[in-house]
Every structure is written in C-alpha cells, then in structure tokens.
Design an enzyme around this catalytic site. Structure first.
Site, PDB file in Angstrom:
ATOM      1  N   TYR A   1       0.846  -1.146   0.094  1.00 25.61           N
ATOM      2  CA  TYR A   1      -0.143   0.113   0.094  1.00 25.61           C
ATOM      3  C   TYR A   1       0.703   1.055  -0.213  1.00 25.61           C
ATOM      4  CZ  TYR A   1      -4.113   2.724   1.305  1.00 25.61           C
ATOM      5  OH  TYR A   1      -5.084   3.604   1.163  1.00 25.61           O
TER       6      TYR A   1
ATOM      7  N   LYS B   1     -20.245 -19.647 -12.919  1.00 23.48           N
ATOM      8  CA  LYS B   1     -19.444 -19.353 -13.690  1.00 23.48           C
ATOM      9  C   LYS B   1     -18.059 -19.413 -13.344  1.00 23.48           C
ATOM     10  CE  LYS B   1     -22.444 -20.190 -17.053  1.00 23.48           C
ATOM     11  NZ  LYS B   1     -22.403 -20.865 -18.447  1.00 23.48           N
TER      12      LYS B   1
ATOM     13  N   GLU C   1     -22.827 -13.046 -20.212  1.00 22.54           N
ATOM     14  CA  GLU C   1     -23.695 -14.361 -19.742  1.00 22.54           C
ATOM     15  C   GLU C   1     -25.179 -13.914 -19.594  1.00 22.54           C
ATOM     16  OE1 GLU C   1     -21.733 -17.456 -19.433  1.00 22.54           O
ATOM     17  OE2 GLU C   1     -23.847 -18.125 -19.479  1.00 22.54           O
ATOM     18  N   ASP C   2     -25.974 -14.976 -20.317  1.00 23.76           N
ATOM     19  CA  ASP C   2     -27.426 -14.762 -20.018  1.00 23.76           C
ATOM     20  C   ASP C   2     -28.016 -13.463 -20.190  1.00 23.76           C
ATOM     21  OD1 ASP C   2     -26.823 -17.452 -19.499  1.00 23.76           O
ATOM     22  OD2 ASP C   2     -27.586 -17.456 -17.322  1.00 23.76           O
TER      23      ASP C   2
ATOM     24  N   ASP D   1     -23.102 -17.681 -23.895  1.00 20.28           N
ATOM     25  CA  ASP D   1     -24.420 -18.441 -24.228  1.00 20.28           C
ATOM     26  C   ASP D   1     -24.506 -18.553 -25.980  1.00 20.28           C
ATOM     27  OD1 ASP D   1     -25.823 -18.840 -21.692  1.00 20.28           O
ATOM     28  OD2 ASP D   1     -25.369 -16.548 -21.788  1.00 20.28           O
TER      29      ASP D   1
ATOM     30  N   GLY E   1     -32.554 -17.739 -30.296  1.00 17.94           N
ATOM     31  CA  GLY E   1     -32.041 -16.574 -29.611  1.00 17.94           C
ATOM     32  C   GLY E   1     -30.568 -16.492 -29.591  1.00 17.94           C
ATOM     33  N   ALA E   2     -29.769 -16.088 -28.636  1.00 15.48           N
ATOM     34  CA  ALA E   2     -28.506 -16.151 -28.360  1.00 15.48           C
ATOM     35  C   ALA E   2     -27.747 -17.453 -28.836  1.00 15.48           C
ATOM     36  CB  ALA E   2     -27.955 -15.562 -26.946  1.00 15.48           C
ATOM     37  N   ALA E   3     -28.149 -18.622 -28.205  1.00 14.27           N
ATOM     38  CA  ALA E   3     -27.631 -19.772 -28.384  1.00 14.27           C
ATOM     39  C   ALA E   3     -27.866 -20.475 -29.646  1.00 14.27           C
ATOM     40  CB  ALA E   3     -27.919 -20.715 -27.153  1.00 14.27           C
TER      41      ALA E   3
ATOM     42  N   ASN F   1     -31.633 -25.385 -19.977  1.00 11.67           N
ATOM     43  CA  ASN F   1     -31.212 -25.674 -18.585  1.00 11.67           C
ATOM     44  C   ASN F   1     -32.357 -24.822 -17.526  1.00 11.67           C
ATOM     45  OD1 ASN F   1     -28.665 -27.148 -18.678  1.00 11.67           O
ATOM     46  ND2 ASN F   1     -28.023 -25.295 -19.360  1.00 11.67           N
TER      47      ASN F   1
ATOM     48  N   ASN G   1     -21.760 -25.339 -22.189  1.00 16.71           N
ATOM     49  CA  ASN G   1     -20.549 -24.451 -22.568  1.00 16.71           C
ATOM     50  C   ASN G   1     -19.494 -24.426 -21.206  1.00 16.71           C
ATOM     51  OD1 ASN G   1     -21.860 -22.729 -20.450  1.00 16.71           O
ATOM     52  ND2 ASN G   1     -23.068 -21.339 -22.123  1.00 16.71           N
TER      53      ASN G   1
HETATM   54  N1  LIG Z   1     -26.455 -26.165 -22.678  1.00 15.60           N
HETATM   55  C1  LIG Z   1     -25.879 -25.028 -22.579  1.00 15.60           C
HETATM   56  O1  LIG Z   1     -24.707 -25.063 -22.444  1.00 15.60           O
HETATM   57  C2  LIG Z   1     -26.650 -23.622 -22.965  1.00 15.60           C
HETATM   58  C3  LIG Z   1     -28.110 -23.676 -22.917  1.00 15.60           C
HETATM   59  N2  LIG Z   1     -28.896 -22.613 -23.013  1.00 15.60           N
HETATM   60  C4  LIG Z   1     -30.298 -22.790 -22.820  1.00 15.60           C
HETATM   61  O2  LIG Z   1     -30.683 -22.470 -24.034  1.00 15.60           O
HETATM   62  C5  LIG Z   1     -31.974 -21.660 -23.677  1.00 15.60           C
HETATM   63  C6  LIG Z   1     -32.136 -20.206 -24.505  1.00 15.60           C
HETATM   64  O3  LIG Z   1     -31.101 -19.431 -24.075  1.00 15.60           O
HETATM   65  P1  LIG Z   1     -30.601 -18.160 -24.708  1.00 15.60           P
HETATM   66  O4  LIG Z   1     -30.418 -18.352 -26.298  1.00 15.60           O
HETATM   67  O5  LIG Z   1     -29.381 -17.550 -23.818  1.00 15.60           O
HETATM   68  O6  LIG Z   1     -31.862 -17.252 -24.590  1.00 15.60           O
HETATM   69  P2  LIG Z   1     -32.603 -16.254 -25.469  1.00 15.60           P
HETATM   70  O7  LIG Z   1     -33.589 -15.622 -24.661  1.00 15.60           O
HETATM   71  O8  LIG Z   1     -31.804 -15.674 -26.214  1.00 15.60           O
HETATM   72  O9  LIG Z   1     -33.468 -17.164 -26.627  1.00 15.60           O
HETATM   73  C7  LIG Z   1     -34.379 -18.102 -26.274  1.00 15.60           C
HETATM   74  C8  LIG Z   1     -35.128 -18.559 -27.567  1.00 15.60           C
HETATM   75  O10 LIG Z   1     -35.747 -19.619 -27.214  1.00 15.60           O
HETATM   76  C9  LIG Z   1     -37.088 -19.267 -27.678  1.00 15.60           C
HETATM   77  N3  LIG Z   1     -38.286 -19.789 -27.088  1.00 15.60           N
HETATM   78  C10 LIG Z   1     -38.480 -19.712 -25.776  1.00 15.60           C
HETATM   79  N4  LIG Z   1     -39.515 -20.289 -25.277  1.00 15.60           N
HETATM   80  C11 LIG Z   1     -39.981 -21.080 -26.410  1.00 15.60           C
HETATM   81  C12 LIG Z   1     -41.124 -21.842 -26.818  1.00 15.60           C
HETATM   82  N5  LIG Z   1     -42.227 -21.978 -25.713  1.00 15.60           N
HETATM   83  N6  LIG Z   1     -41.401 -22.177 -28.178  1.00 15.60           N
HETATM   84  C13 LIG Z   1     -40.446 -21.892 -28.939  1.00 15.60           C
HETATM   85  N7  LIG Z   1     -39.458 -21.173 -28.705  1.00 15.60           N
HETATM   86  C14 LIG Z   1     -39.049 -20.741 -27.479  1.00 15.60           C
HETATM   87  C15 LIG Z   1     -37.198 -17.814 -27.966  1.00 15.60           C
HETATM   88  O11 LIG Z   1     -38.319 -17.624 -28.944  1.00 15.60           O
HETATM   89  P3  LIG Z   1     -38.745 -16.132 -29.450  1.00 15.60           P
HETATM   90  O12 LIG Z   1     -37.522 -15.457 -30.070  1.00 15.60           O
HETATM   91  O13 LIG Z   1     -39.959 -16.212 -30.041  1.00 15.60           O
HETATM   92  O14 LIG Z   1     -38.713 -15.359 -28.059  1.00 15.60           O
HETATM   93  C16 LIG Z   1     -35.808 -17.631 -28.215  1.00 15.60           C
HETATM   94  O15 LIG Z   1     -35.607 -17.586 -29.696  1.00 15.60           O
HETATM   95  C17 LIG Z   1     -32.330 -21.755 -22.249  1.00 15.60           C
HETATM   96  O16 LIG Z   1     -32.795 -22.659 -22.090  1.00 15.60           O
HETATM   97  C18 LIG Z   1     -30.719 -21.768 -21.747  1.00 15.60           C
HETATM   98  O17 LIG Z   1     -30.299 -22.618 -20.455  1.00 15.60           O
HETATM   99  C19 LIG Z   1     -28.051 -21.459 -23.451  1.00 15.60           C
HETATM  100  C20 LIG Z   1     -26.843 -21.415 -23.409  1.00 15.60           C
HETATM  101  C21 LIG Z   1     -26.081 -22.556 -23.050  1.00 15.60           C
HETATM  102  C1  LIG Z   2     -25.308 -23.118 -19.666  1.00 13.05           C
HETATM  103  C2  LIG Z   2     -25.753 -21.983 -19.811  1.00 13.05           C
HETATM  104  O1  LIG Z   2     -24.918 -20.649 -19.771  1.00 13.05           O
HETATM  105  C3  LIG Z   2     -27.274 -21.411 -19.860  1.00 13.05           C
HETATM  106  O2  LIG Z   2     -28.112 -22.524 -19.781  1.00 13.05           O
HETATM  107  O3  LIG Z   2     -27.380 -20.336 -20.104  1.00 13.05           O
HETATM  108 MG   LIG Z   3     -25.759 -18.825 -20.015  1.00 11.85          MG
END
Ligand SMILES: NC(=O)C1=CN([C@@H]2O[C@H](COP(=O)(O)OP(=O)(O)OC[C@H]3O[C@@H](n4cnc5c(N)ncnc54)[C@H](OP(=O)(O)O)[C@@H]3O)[C@@H](O)[C@H]2O)C=CC1
Ligand SMILES: CC(=O)C(=O)O
Ligand SMILES: [Mg+2]
Length: 412
Positions: free
Chosen positions: A38, A93, A135-136, A161, A195-197, A285, A317
């Site tokens: 310090y 994480k 994240e998320d 993601d 979405g993102a994933a 998840n 991931n």
């Molecule tokens: N195993 C792994 O390593 C990972 C798993 N995931 C999982 O993937 C999922 C999405 O995460 P992420 O991409 O970050 O989230 P986002 O919010 O970016 O995207 C979610 C997507 O899922 C769609 N969705 C949600 N509910 C429904 C439904 N009932 N019917 C059809 N489509 C649906 C949404 O549709 P809309 O665009 O119309 O809103 C959107 O396109 C989560 O469950 C997460 O846990 C994510 C990252 C890593």
């Molecule tokens: C694993 C992860 O990053 C998720 O489900 O969002």
């Molecule tokens: Mg995540």
C-alpha cells in the site's frame, strides 16, 4: 421441498453465503509488507502503468482476471428474472473458471436503461480485466451488445451463451453424427430456439459444413419463414421457406434436433417423426426440451444429450469457456475469432475419441466410458481439457494474428 432443491439451497447458503471469495497472493503481515503493498510502495506500479498501460499485466491481477457480466435477461432457461437473481449463476461461472482453468473470475450484475447504457457500463470498466465473459443476456439485444463491446474494448469479449454453447454443440454433434454414420452437410437440422444460443449454434455449424438450406430454425411463433413480419435481430438470416411451418412438421425425417429454448417443448410424436438414427441435443437448462427417459421410451436408435451434469453427453458451455479463455489470456489475444472457435471444436471433438482416464470415469460415476452413443463429448472434470483445448485456442490465436504474445513454452 424436494431433496435436491434443499441440498442446492444449503450448498449455496453454508458454511458461508455464495460460492466465491477473494484470496491474497502477497504477504500482508508486517509494516514492511504494507509499505510495499500500500502506501508508499504501491505508487511505483501506479507510475509504471500510467506511463505504459501494458504494465498492468505485470503489476496487477489483470492478466488472469475475467469479468462475468450479465443483465439477467435470459437466466438459463428461467427467463428474464433481473440482474440480482442471476448472481448465483454468475458466481457459478466464476467457480468453473477457477476450478477448471485457474482463472480468477468475478461476477458483475448490471441494471441498465437500454443497450447503450449497458454497453457504456461494461466499456467503462473493461480495462480492469483480462477478458469479458458476457452471460445470460437475451436475444436480440445480446448481438448488438457483444458487437459494440468487441469493437470498443481492448480485451477479448465473448458471449458465452452464443459461442461457448456453439463450440460444444458443434463438437458433440460432429461426433454423434460420426457414430450414427451421417455427415453434417447432409444432415437435416431442427433448431428450437432462435435466440443467443440458437443463432450462434447454427452459424458455427454452417462454418463447420452444415448447409443453411437444411436448417429449420424455430421460435415461439414457428419456423422462421419469409412471410413472417415479426423477425428481429439475426433471425432473417435463417429464413427457410422449403416447407415446414411448425416444430412437428420440421421434425419429420430430421437427423438432428438442437434445443436451446425452454423446458418440455418436444413431444414423443416429434421424436418418433425423426429420421432413423437421430441426434437429439435438448440443451435447455435446468430442464431440457424433452427428457432422456422419454426419448428412450420412444426410440432406441437416438443419441441423446442435455445441458445437465446428471445425464450422459453433457452439451454445456462449461466444456468451453474456462479452457478457451485460458488459451486466449495466455497469449493475450485481442479478440476471440472464428479460427480460435474452430480450434476449440476440433480439440473437444478429438479428445472424446481418446481412452478416458480412470479418475475421470470415477468422478463421472461410471466404469466404462468409451467413444460411443453415451460418450460423444468429454466430461468437464477431465484434466486433459485444460492443456488440450487451451493450447489449441492459443495456437490458433497466434496463427491468426490476434495474439499479443507468442505461444508460452508450456504449450510447445
Ligand atoms: N447447454 C448449454 O450450454 C446452454 C443452454 N442454453 C439454454 O438455451 C435456452 C435459451 O437460452 P438463450 O439463447 O441464451 O436465450 P434467448 O432468450 O436469447 O433465446 C431464447 C429462444 O428460445 C425461444 N423460445 C423460448 N420459449 C419458447 C417456446 N415455448 N417455443 C419456442 N421457442 C421458444 C425464444 O423464442 P422467441 O425468439 O420467439 O422469443 C428465443 O428464440 C435456455 O434454456 C438456456 O438454458 C443456453 C446457453 C447454453
Ligand atoms: C449453460 C448456460 O450458460 C445456460 O444455460 O445459460
Ligand atoms: Mg448462460
């Protein structure tokens, strides 16, 4: 209350709240120690860094420090529950960064008004860290946020993601298709979740050889098609007008299902409609789009993966981000590019072909783990992941010209 729920709450609450803490790396016992740590000693590194910002890598913890940053808008598959509720996941994480790659990580949960506010907040603190793990953060905002931060930050920015998930999905899928006797370019692929994933997984699969015209991307309103007027963000790049409008229609004769959406969205009939020897990665998840038990009841020829730790084939991931950041930090990469991502895919994919050490099998609670339908991707606790994946990523950073340092001796 279920037994697992109570165990999980107790794990987080006891013996101290949370999962991470800070530990000192230098002595701080005597007056002389404090003189160095310090005032007045700390002034010396201050002046060095003021004269040359790169000296922060020498005199502070920056080189091995990653910020895990969220706004809590897409917490796992639980949805938009806000920044504070995301804290256990972000601490998780950080735990994984430390446990698997020796990286110090700190969680940061950001409340913000709009994208610009979030981007400004992160950009303003980015220099404190060796890297930023976003994240998320939900789509479509995540795409704008990541692009802007990659542009303005001097350290690697990586939306886990998107790209961590894509890397692990691609590695697992290439292996699963090999076992099923199929090829990625020929595979008909259904992705539930745009979405993102979902977007990043399909982009990387295309970079690895999948054909865009074989991909059916589905969101809450059905297949992404040109007549839809609600397509935001990156969705228009995945328009496919070749037939199906619903999940069930898309699943007819599909070779691959990737679920990155939400729990329990796939029916037994959807699975039954898939082509012979399908691959089903239900990665939502904590609860997958369909459970392995239900898939097994419907057909015995499927290879099944989930995002969870308690089933075979964990498509998650966690298999990527600790090791990828290790490699990127070790060569002080400016950014994480496609070459580094593809190197991680190959390293993960090939490691699964190798015999599995006894201690990994023991930690996984199994006795016979060999490349096959129940083992298409390495286990997170496999100690070979760190040297193998980090080295591949570091080497790719050097070869593709984004590294500031040469390959460390221990990787040669
Ligand atoms: N195993 C792994 O390593 C990972 C798993 N995931 C999982 O993937 C999922 C999405 O995460 P992420 O991409 O970050 O989230 P986002 O919010 O970016 O995207 C979610 C997507 O899922 C769609 N969705 C949600 N509910 C429904 C439904 N009932 N019917 C059809 N489509 C649906 C949404 O549709 P809309 O665009 O119309 O809103 C959107 O396109 C989560 O469950 C997460 O846990 C994510 C990252 C890593
Ligand atoms: C694993 C992860 O990053 C998720 O489900 O969002
Ligand atoms: Mg995540």
């Amino acid at each position: 209350m279920s037994e697992l729920r109570q165990q999980a709450l107790d794990y987080h609450a006891f013996p101290v709240p949370g999962k991470i803490a800070i530990q000192l790396t230098k002595p701080a016992e005597t007056a002389h120690d404090l003189t160095l740590a310090y005032s007045p000693g700390v002034a010396e590194p201050v002046l060095e860094i003021a004269a040359n910002p790169d000296e922060a890598y020498r005199y502070t913890a920056k080189a091995n420090l990653v910020a895990v940053i969220t706004n809590g808008t897409a917490i796992l598959g639980l949805g938009n529950l806000g920044p504070l509720a995301a804290k256990p996941v972000m601490e998780g994480k950080a735990l994984l960064f430390k446990r698997f790659a020796g990286i110090d990580a700190i969680d940061i949960e950001v409340s913000h008004r709009d994208n610009d506010d979030f981007i400004r907040t992160v950009a303003n603190i980015a220099d404190s860290f060796g890297g930023i793990n976003l994240e998320d953060i939900k789509a479509p905002e995540c795409f704008v946020i990541e692009r802007a931060l990659i542009e303005c930050c001097d350290v690697p920015v990586f939306h886990d993601d998107q790209h961590g998930t894509a890397i692990v999905t691609a590695a697992g899928l290439l292996n699963a298709l090999e076992i099923q006797g199929k090829s990625l370019p020929d595979a008909r692929i259904v992705c539930l979740g745009a979405g993102a994933a979902g977007i990043a997984c399909m982009d990387l699969l295309i970079a690895c050889g999948a054909r865009r015209e074989h991909i059916f991307m589905i969101d809450r309103h059905g297949v992404i098609r040109s007549e839809r007027t609600d397509l935001n963000g990156e969705k228009p790049r995945f328009i496919n007008d070749s037939g199906p409008r619903t999940l069930h229609e898309a699943m007819q004769q599909a070779d691959v299902f990737v679920g990155v959406s939400g729990p329990d969205l796939v029916s037994d009939a959807d699975v039954a409609a898939m082509a012979p020897r399908p691959v089903i990665f239900a990665c939502s998840n904590p609860d997958p789009e369909i459970s392995p038990e239900r898939v097994r009841d419907v057909r015995s020829d499927a290879i099944m993966g989930t995002g969870r730790s308690d089933y075979p084939n964990q498509i998650n991931n966690v298999l990527c981000f600790p090791f990828l950041f290790r490699g990127a930090l070790d060569v002080r990469a400016r950014r994480i590019n496609t070459e580094m991502k593809k190197a991680a895919v190959d390293a993960l994919r090939l490691l699964a072909h190798q015999p599995v050490p006894i201690e990994v099998q023991a930690a996984a609670g199994v006795t016979d783990l060999t490349f096959g339908p129940d083992y298409v991707i390495p286990k997170p606790m496999d100690p070979r992941l760190l040297p193998v994946v980090a080295r591949a990523v570091a080497q790719a950073a050097v070869s593709s010209g984004v590294a500031r340092l040469s390959l460390p001796d221990r990787y040669r």
